[in-house]
Write an enzyme that holds these catalytic residues in place. Structure first.
Site, mmCIF file in Angstrom:
data_model
loop_
_atom_site.group_PDB
_atom_site.id
_atom_site.type_symbol
_atom_site.label_atom_id
_atom_site.label_comp_id
_atom_site.label_asym_id
_atom_site.label_seq_id
_atom_site.Cartn_x
_atom_site.Cartn_y
_atom_site.Cartn_z
ATOM 1 N N HIS A 106 4.209 0.047 3.240
ATOM 2 C CA HIS A 106 2.959 -0.216 2.546
ATOM 3 C C HIS A 106 1.811 -0.285 3.551
ATOM 4 O O HIS A 106 2.034 -0.380 4.760
ATOM 5 C CB HIS A 106 3.062 -1.525 1.762
ATOM 6 N N GLU A 108 -0.283 -2.552 4.462
ATOM 7 C CA GLU A 108 -0.368 -3.698 5.361
ATOM 8 C C GLU A 108 0.572 -3.525 6.550
ATOM 9 O O GLU A 108 0.194 -3.741 7.700
ATOM 10 C CB GLU A 108 -0.003 -4.983 4.599
ATOM 11 N N CYS A 142 1.721 -6.826 -2.398
ATOM 12 C CA CYS A 142 2.942 -7.053 -3.177
ATOM 13 C C CYS A 142 3.689 -8.257 -2.591
ATOM 14 O O CYS A 142 3.297 -8.797 -1.568
ATOM 15 C CB CYS A 142 3.836 -5.822 -3.178
ATOM 16 N N CYS A 145 4.581 -7.784 1.064
ATOM 17 C CA CYS A 145 3.464 -7.835 2.003
ATOM 18 C C CYS A 145 2.865 -9.232 2.069
ATOM 19 O O CYS A 145 2.394 -9.670 3.119
ATOM 20 C CB CYS A 145 2.404 -6.825 1.594
#
Lengths: 257, 386
Positions: A106, A108, A142, A145
């Site tokens: 992702h 991040e 999410c 993260c």
């Protein structure tokens, strides 16, 4: 051998139940304390002093959205982020789940890795991690993260729109308060440039997915059409008429009872 | 209480008995019969009528529609009070096909039969004429907790619903002995990995990813949260590009898997490009060379959906309960089953949260906990998650 083991495990579980209760109590107390110190706010809830800095925040968020547009061109889900240290963008990241064939890549995490791989930055932040840094993401982090951000000990997180399915900062759980070992709770501010973040996502989902399988359309008939179909069936076979009669008769029986 | 349910099911592999439900089932049949008889009386008795009845009786065996079921349920209650001795009477009655009526066997109890109302007689007649058998059978009282159990019950007993988010972490003792042995084998591999990591100065946590269909070991990995490995041997190359804070065991294993898959895709692409080039060389020999080399990234995307998708259908064995981040990473990579050793204070698969059963998430999977607990605890005895 195996039977002995089965017994052992079941006994172990009974013993562990007490431990689990204690662990739960510890977790809850940690969570309570972090809730006192840290917060989740929307942009509207900010103080006046905090509001004065809003244009600054918007600038960084726009940088993140630009990054999202790049990801959109690459065919990724357009979620992107920017890590800022004292008014300076030190890392940018966007979703790389498709290109890297890895569901965990992702935005991040991509940004963290950028800092780690850059020698200069790595030396600068080695021990303090991201303690003085802010993160600007287009969509709510999410669950994964949200915890990763705790592990990096980030200071503040700004995000655009909520993520009802995966969101770890308010939507599903409030993981920025949670008692993660080696982690540090952080503050959250939501709704920054919300509409632009949503627009970015809509751009993606309006694209046609050529690889998607043909969807199974569920037929949902109107009640009137249903009646017509029922009549058709009952005309073709007399047995179905009987069923209809049954349901009528059932009503009579009920009344008698 | 959840565990209690589990234990009961363990002890009785055959589902738990609920007699009342059985009786209700019977009564359902009876009542349907009642209704049909009434129709008979109402409608003129034709030869066709009998045929229709038989069709109906077949249909009643299938689950009735929602509206019908509601009515039938109400009838069940009155059936019980009206017909306590139905089974006894049924044993003493025979159906005469020629007369299309019921005969009573026996002499002395004839009065008992005569005392029945017309409605009750009709019910008996219907049961006998359609060869219904009334019996008591065992029916599961609790919902199925595993997909396999659901399959067994759904097709062999009666239709039930399997909801993944209902099950908590099923205990290892639910598993057959053969699979237990296999699980042990893989867990030992994970422990081996954990020891490698421990020797390099990391936390003693290891994991193995397995393809259950072919019993192939897909990937192995260990925790790499320490910044510099102690004995200065290079870490596994691929995972060097993860920042150490995040490189928990599961993150590294997923990274390894993805890199394997990408190289696999690149190999396939090369093969295809070579093929295309050959064909073109044969046909035209000149031109087209420029076109084939371009757009590598776009080509990767076109191959992404081929072959194995992330970690679908794979089983993961890990010595310590994964933290919330890792458990969410497992959701993102679509694992089928997770087996872990010792649990941790802030673990995401049972202790602090139950990510694998979370309703809002788009994937759910099985989790077995406390497998080889003692051996795993020795490796890394701390309440912290991996």
């Amino acid at each position: 051998m195996d039977h002995v083991k089965i017994n052992n495990t079941s006994i172990c579980c009974d013993k562990n139940e007490n431990d689990e209760k204690q662990l739960k109590i510890i977790n809850e107390s940690i969570e309570k304390e972090s809730r006192k110190q840290y917060y989740i706010k929307t942009v509207e809830e900010l103080n006046e002093t905090e509001r004065q800095e809003l244009p600054n925040h918007c600038k960084f968020m726009e940088a993140a959205i630009d990054e999202g547009h790049k990801a959109l061109k690459e065919g990724e889900v357009p979620v992107a982020c920017v890590i800022v240290h004292k008014g300076e963008i030190i890392a940018r990241g966007s979703n790389k789940t498709n290109i890297k064939k890895n569901g965990t890549r992702h935005a991040e995490l991509e940004a963290f890795d950028q800092i780690f791989l850059n020698k200069e930055l790595n030396d600068r932040f080695k021990d303090s991690l991201l303690e003085e840094c802010d993160l600007y993401v287009t969509v709510e982090p999410c669950l994964m993260c949200a915890v990763a951000l705790q592990l990096c000990k980030i200071k503040r997180v700004f995000f655009g729109c909520h993520n009802d399915k995966f969101g770890g900062n308010g939507s599903v759980y409030e993981l920025n308060f949670s008692p993660i070992s080696n982690g540090r709770p952080y503050n959250c501010i939501s709704g920054l440039l919300k509409e632009r973040a949503i627009l970015l996502l809509q751009l993606f989902y309006n694209q046609e997915n050529k690889k998607a399988p043909v969807p199974n359309k569920r037929k949902r008939l109107d009640p009137e059409e249903l009646k017509k179909e029922m009549l058709k069936i009952s005309e073709t076979s007399s047995s179905n008429q009987l069923i209809l009669n049954i349901s009528e008769n059932l009503g009579d029986v009920k009344e008698k009872v | 209480s959840e565990f209690n349910h589990l234990k009961k099911i363990k002890k009785k592999p055959s589902p738990i008995v609920d007699d009342k439900e059985k009786e209700k089932e019977k009564e359902k049949e009876k009542e349907k019969e009642k209704e049909k008889e009434k129709e008979k009386e109402d409608n003129s008795e034709n030869n066709d009528g009998d045929k229709n009845e038989k069709k109906n009786s077949k249909k009643t065996k299938k689950p009735p529609s929602a509206s019908q079921a509601g009515n039938i349920l109400q009838l069940l209650i009155c059936g019980e009070s009206r017909f306590k001795n139905l089974k006894v009477i049924l044993e003493r009655v025979e159906y005469d096909k020629e007369l299309n009526d019921i005969k009573f066997i026996g002499d002395s109890d004839d009065i008992e039969y005569q005392s029945l109302s017309n409605e009750q007689k009709g019910i008996i007649k219907f049961i006998k004429s359609n060869d219904f058998i009334i019996s008591i059978e065992n029916v599961p009282k609790y919902p199925p907790l595993l997909y396999e159990i659901w399959e067994d019950w759904n097709y062999n007993i009666w239709p039930c619903v399997y909801r993944a988010h209902i099950f908590s972490t099923p205990l290892i003792s639910n598993v057959k002995n053969e699979t237990l042995l296999e699980m042990r084998k893989y867990m030992l591999l994970a422990i081996e990995q954990a020891e490698i990591g421990k020797n390099r100065g990391h936390k003693g946590i290891g994991a193995v990813l397995i393809d259950p269909d072919s019993n192939r070991i897909v990937a192995t990995s260990y925790d790499q949260t320490n910044k510099i490995s102690v004995d200065k041997t290079p870490e596994i190359l691929e995972t060097q590009y993860l920042s150490p804070v995040v490189s928990h065991c599961i993150m590294t294993i997923m990274n390894k898997l993805s890199i394997e898959q990408v190289t696999d895709i690149k190999r396939r692409m090369k093969e295809q490009n070579d093929k295309e080039e050959k064909e073109k060389e044969e046909e035209e020999k000149v031109e087209n060379e420029n076109k084939t080399c371009n757009d590598e990234e776009c080509n990767i995307l076109s191959f992404v959906n081929l072959g194995q998708y992330l970690a679908t259908n794979f089983h993961l064995y890990i010595t310590k309960e994964p933290c919330v981040m890792c458990s969410m990473a497992l959701v993102h990579s679509r694992v089928k089953r997770v087996v872990y050793g010792s649990s941790s204070r802030d673990g995401g698969l049972g202790t602090y949260l139950k990510i694998h059963t979370e309703k809002s998430l788009n994937h759910r999977f099985e989790v077995y906990k406390d497998f080889m607990n003692d051996e795993c605890k020795k490796l890394f005895d701390s309440p912290d998650a991996s």
